[in-house]
Design an enzyme around this catalytic site. Structure first.
Site, short mmCIF file in Angstrom:
data_model
loop_
_atom_site.label_atom_id
_atom_site.label_comp_id
_atom_site.label_asym_id
_atom_site.label_seq_id
_atom_site.Cartn_x
_atom_site.Cartn_y
_atom_site.Cartn_z
N SER A 145 1.28 -7.22 -6.80
CA SER A 145 0.26 -7.84 -7.65
C SER A 145 0.79 -8.03 -8.95
O SER A 145 1.55 -7.41 -9.48
CB SER A 145 -1.34 -7.02 -7.81
OG SER A 145 -2.17 -7.55 -8.68
N TYR A 158 -5.39 0.82 -9.68
CA TYR A 158 -4.91 -0.34 -8.88
C TYR A 158 -3.62 -0.75 -9.41
O TYR A 158 -2.57 -0.90 -8.81
CB TYR A 158 -5.80 -1.55 -9.00
CG TYR A 158 -5.50 -2.72 -8.24
CD1 TYR A 158 -5.74 -2.99 -7.15
CD2 TYR A 158 -4.68 -3.83 -9.17
CE1 TYR A 158 -5.52 -3.88 -6.38
CE2 TYR A 158 -4.53 -4.88 -8.16
CZ TYR A 158 -4.89 -4.92 -6.97
OH TYR A 158 -4.65 -6.03 -6.29
#
Length: 260
Positions: A145, A158
């Site tokens: 990501s 995350y």
């Protein structure tokens, strides 16, 4: 890796909805045989039933948790039992940061669950698929990501998990050198509202502000990532690439933002 696309087999995690489903359908569209591995059994069955009959013959849905080693080991073996081989592993499964209100309020089990799924799942699937990928001189694509490189507030678990995916990618590329290529994609804003199971599906609506945040002038789609996955799995097109993480975000992370 063999160039006979009708013989190629991919194992895709988090494949029942969203980006993983987009990747799986694209691979099926281009002739791959695909195992869709996901813990949401309802979503998986719905996704499988929506495939064309010819694609169903080349697809296998297996329900399981990517953070559970027994589930992953069994699913890899079932894939080999059904298709005889594995040529590509797409480590896509991931969950979002818990809504905790800040680092002081994240519970240890919440932190651990994100790490176990987003990073541990990459480790487990790679661990159990590698012997088969060595045999086919296959390739791994990990989905990281842009949050591995920049963050919003209160996204620690995350960001840490996706940063770990980037580091694990180049570590595996060196460890598996000569046998298996390992690369990663770091997506930015990819709209997946219309790629959910029917009970959660939504129609995407993006404002001009949403679009203008991206130098390309639009929000990303699963197909944008799926095309890159296909490229990285194909040794004839990306055979000189390993250990890399490619950002695909419409240029968003390169755009300076000033507060007036």
């Amino acid at each position: 890796m063999s160039n006979a696309s009708d013989q190629l087999v991919a194992f895709v995690t988090g494949a029942a909805q969203g980006l993983g489903l987009g990747i799986s359908k694209h691979l099926l569209d281009t002739g791959w045989r695909v195992t869709l591995f996901d813990r949401d059994e309802d979503a998986g069955k719905e996704a499988f039933d929506a495939l064309a009959p010819e694609q169903q013959d080349r697809a296998l849905f297996i329900a399981g948790d990517v953070a559970n080693e027994s589930d992953v080991k069994l699913a890899v073996q079932q894939t080999v039992d059904r298709f005889g081989r594995i040529d590509g592993l797409v480590n896509n499964a991931g969950i979002a940061n818990p809504r905790s209100g800040g680092i002081e309020h994240i519970e240890w089990d919440q932190w651990q669950r994100v790490i176990n799924v987003n990073l541990g799942g990459v480790f487990l699937a790679t661990k159990h698929a590698t012997q088969h990928l060595r045999h086919t001189k296959g390739a791994i694509v990990n989905i990281a990501s842009t949050r591995a490189f920049q963050s919003e507030a209160n996204t620690e678990s995350y960001a840490a998990s996706k940063g770990g995916v980037v580091a694990l990618t180049h570590a595996l590329a060196v460890s598996l050198a000569g046998d298996v290529r390992v690369n990663a994609i770091a997506p930015g804003w990819i709209e997946v509202g219309d790629w959910q199971k029917s009970s959660n599906r939504s129609r995407p609506e993006h404002s001009e502000t949403d679009k203008s945040q991206h130098p390309v002038g639009r929000v990303g789609t699963p197909n944008d990532i799926a095309q890159a996955v296909s490229f990285l799995l194909d040794a004839t097109k990306s055979g000189f690439m390993t250990g890399e993480t490619i950002r695909i975000d419409g240029g968003m992370t390169h755009k300076m933002i000033y507060v007036e």
